[in-house]
Enzyme design. Structure first.
Site, mmCIF file in Angstrom:
data_model
loop_
_atom_site.group_PDB
_atom_site.id
_atom_site.type_symbol
_atom_site.label_atom_id
_atom_site.label_comp_id
_atom_site.label_asym_id
_atom_site.label_seq_id
_atom_site.Cartn_x
_atom_site.Cartn_y
_atom_site.Cartn_z
ATOM 1 N N LYS A 80 5.240 5.653 1.360
ATOM 2 C CA LYS A 80 3.983 4.920 1.582
ATOM 3 C C LYS A 80 4.044 4.219 2.932
ATOM 4 O O LYS A 80 5.093 3.670 3.304
ATOM 5 C CB LYS A 80 3.772 3.921 0.437
ATOM 6 C CG LYS A 80 2.424 3.201 0.478
ATOM 7 C CD LYS A 80 2.218 2.318 -0.752
ATOM 8 C CE LYS A 80 0.870 1.622 -0.774
ATOM 9 N NZ LYS A 80 0.658 0.807 -1.980
ATOM 10 N N SER A 155 -3.579 1.782 -4.662
ATOM 11 C CA SER A 155 -3.572 1.991 -3.227
ATOM 12 C C SER A 155 -2.582 3.050 -2.743
ATOM 13 O O SER A 155 -2.727 3.545 -1.631
ATOM 14 C CB SER A 155 -3.257 0.672 -2.516
ATOM 15 O OG SER A 155 -1.952 0.221 -2.827
ATOM 16 N N SER A 179 -1.112 -0.280 -8.208
ATOM 17 C CA SER A 179 -1.157 0.694 -7.114
ATOM 18 C C SER A 179 -0.213 1.879 -7.224
ATOM 19 O O SER A 179 -0.337 2.820 -6.447
ATOM 20 C CB SER A 179 -0.883 -0.008 -5.789
ATOM 21 O OG SER A 179 -2.085 -0.510 -5.289
HETATM 22 N N1 LIG Z 1 -2.466 -3.122 -4.577
HETATM 23 C C1 LIG Z 1 -2.627 -2.834 -5.843
HETATM 24 O O1 LIG Z 1 -1.688 -2.844 -6.617
HETATM 25 C C2 LIG Z 1 -3.938 -2.361 -6.273
HETATM 26 C C3 LIG Z 1 -5.038 -3.228 -6.638
HETATM 27 N N2 LIG Z 1 -6.080 -2.315 -7.012
HETATM 28 C C4 LIG Z 1 -5.532 -4.123 -5.525
HETATM 29 O O2 LIG Z 1 -6.488 -3.744 -4.885
HETATM 30 O O3 LIG Z 1 -5.060 -5.199 -5.342
#
Ligand SMILES: NC(=O)C[C@H](N)C(=O)O
Length: 497
Positions: A80, A155, A179
């Protein structure tokens, strides 16, 4: 003809160790697969052929010299793009860091390299990890390999898609509120968020420091177990104060089965608004399968769980606001030209360098931490956090693990969700684990009856019971089968000569 599409990471490493094929052949096959497939999937922000080939050459030389090979020797790995790796840019999919060259390598990445992985490139993501669809990447979206009109989740969408498209056998993601587990669910691969503190975050660009955790994606549970061994095997990392010693062999008890294990089900969760019927049915079937293998199903309740999303969207933005303050247009990243003074330079650089969602989160964080507001929301969120953590502790007195959906629905279309609060609901089932800190894994259950797209279950265990998590995940894999490379991508490049 042998193809990487049909080999797990475990099988690739075994083949390299046995001399069935060389690590260089694997690297070339993976790079050929990326060449053929990347146009349609767009999982990578940067491909690093030289780094992969150099790592492969070192493995082949070690084998020729008769040295024992590490456990993931020759396994192609996607990383990532919020994780530093010397020789690559670390952009966090943001214009703010578009030209940022890594000056050191993150511990989690180094450990995968030490275990023999070949770093083939940096994977796309939502900008600074804010999002659930990878659409907020400043550079390009990533497509879901099961239907390229749809998002891969986020993400860590690039990391999940690269594995599902068969471009790599393993990848690394980070999970602050879902994410890893939500994109794993959308792309039909295994994705694990280990217990908070299990894996070092040193060298990973911080989002919410009390929530962030690094974890692996793979197409089999055994591959994820091997990756976990690589990530935690060398013990705690002195460079991350939250990292803890967690010396277990994740492969050792993988086949122990679930006989006698108590699996918790939360009835209210199975009726939650937004949960689609096909996901509910698939998770119910997963429960029945575990029961058929000897597990006992037990109803549990987590009474404060409805506060989880609200608490996360206070704690997460507050921490993100503090962490992202370092991108001030002076020390890091994008710098606006022609500014008359420092304050002007900082505010104009930030205005141009960050995208919409990154700005939204930081403005929210700034507001939530301002005097007068702080007591009302931040303290309330911390209280909710304590209550949710206690709920989990009480539930785990009665059960070994909890089974629930990983995401409320299957992958949605690009552009389908434009309201940010609707997007936040993607993490309905994943967020509470980051709040409480315990481990969870998303396990594929095949294709949904209505959509024909991947559906998953999520398993949750108490902190540092991550080995048990994978044992139960393996039982589900036995019942539902491991995830194949998405059919539209299989067979394009990837052949081992
Ligand atoms: N970063 C994450 O784990 C995803 C979460 N959907 C966020 O936008 O914070």
């Amino acid at each position: 003809m042998l193809s990487l599409d049909t080999l797990s990471a475990q099988q690739i490493a075994a083949g390299v160790a046995a001399g069935d094929f060389s690590a260089t052949e694997v690297a070339n096959a993976a790079l050929a697969a990326i060449d053929e497939r990347e146009g349609a999937v767009q999982a990578f922000l940067q491909v690093s052929p030289q780094l992969a080939l150099d790592a492969a050459a070192r493995i082949d030389a070690a084998r020729a010299a008769g040295e024992a090979l590490p456990p993931l020797a020759g396994v192609p790995l996607a990383i990532k793009d919020n994780m530093n790796l010397v020789g690559t840019r670390t952009t966090c999919a943001s214009n703010m860091l578009a030209n940022y060259e890594s000056v050191y390598t993150a511990t989690c990445v180094q450990r995968m390299l030490d275990a023999g992985c070949l770093p083939v490139g940096k994977a796309n993501m939502d900008e600074f990890a804010f999002g659930s669809s990878t659409e907020s990447s400043a550079f390009h979206p990533t497509n879901n390999p099961w239907d390229v009109e749809r998002v891969p989740g986020g993400s860590s969408g690039g990391s999940a898609a690269a594995v599902a498209a068969g471009e790599v056998a393993l990848s690394l993601g980070s999970d602050t509120g879902g994410s890893i587990r939500q994109p794993a669910s959308f792309c039909g691969v295994v994705g694990m968020k280990p217990t908070y503190g299990a894996v070092s975050r040193y060298g990973v660009v911080a989002f919410g420091s009390s929530l962030d955790q690094v974890g692996p994606f793979g197409r089999t549970v055994a591959d994820v177990a091997l990756a976990m061994n690589a990530l935690v095997g060398a013990g705690r990392d002195p460079y991350d104060g939250t990292s803890q010693d967690f010396a277990v062999d994740f492969c050792e008890h993988l086949e122990d089965g679930v006989a006698g294990k108590r699996i918790g089900i939360i009835p209210a969760f199975m009726e939650a608004e937004g949960l689609t019927a096909e996901v509910r049915r698939a998770v119910e079937k997963a429960a029945t399968e575990l029961e058929a293998q000897g597990a006992q199903l037990v109803e549990v309740d987590l009474p404060h769980l409805d506060a989880a999303i609200a608490a996360y969207y206070v704690i997460g933005p507050a921490e993100a606001f503090s962490n992202l303050a370092r991108f001030d247009g002076v020390r890091y990243g994008f710098q606006e030209e022609g500014c008359s003074n420092l304050a002007d330079q900082s505010s104009r650089s930030r205005a141009r360098g960050f995208g919409m969602e990154a700005k939204r989160r930081q403005m929210l964080g700034a507001y939530l931490l301002s005097s007068g507001v702080y007591d009302k929301y931040y303290y309330a969120a911390q209280k909710a956090r304590t209550l949710i953590t206690r709920d989990y502790a009480a539930a785990f007195e009665k059960v070994d693990a909890i089974l629930m959906p990983a995401a409320p629905r299957t992958a949605f279309r690009h552009g389908e969700i434009s309201d940010p609060t609707q997007m936040y609901l993607s993490d309905l089932y994943t967020i509470s684990l980051n709040i409480a800190g315990n481990g969870g894994v998303s396990v594929p259950l095949g294709l949904g009856e209505d959509s024909g797209l991947p559906v998953s279950a999520q398993l949750v265990v108490p902190a540092f019971s991550d080995r048990k998590l994978l044992t139960i995940a393996r039982a589900l894999e036995l019942a539902f089968g491991s995830s194949p490379v998405a059919p539209d991508f299989a067979g394009k490049g990837g052949e081992l000569a």
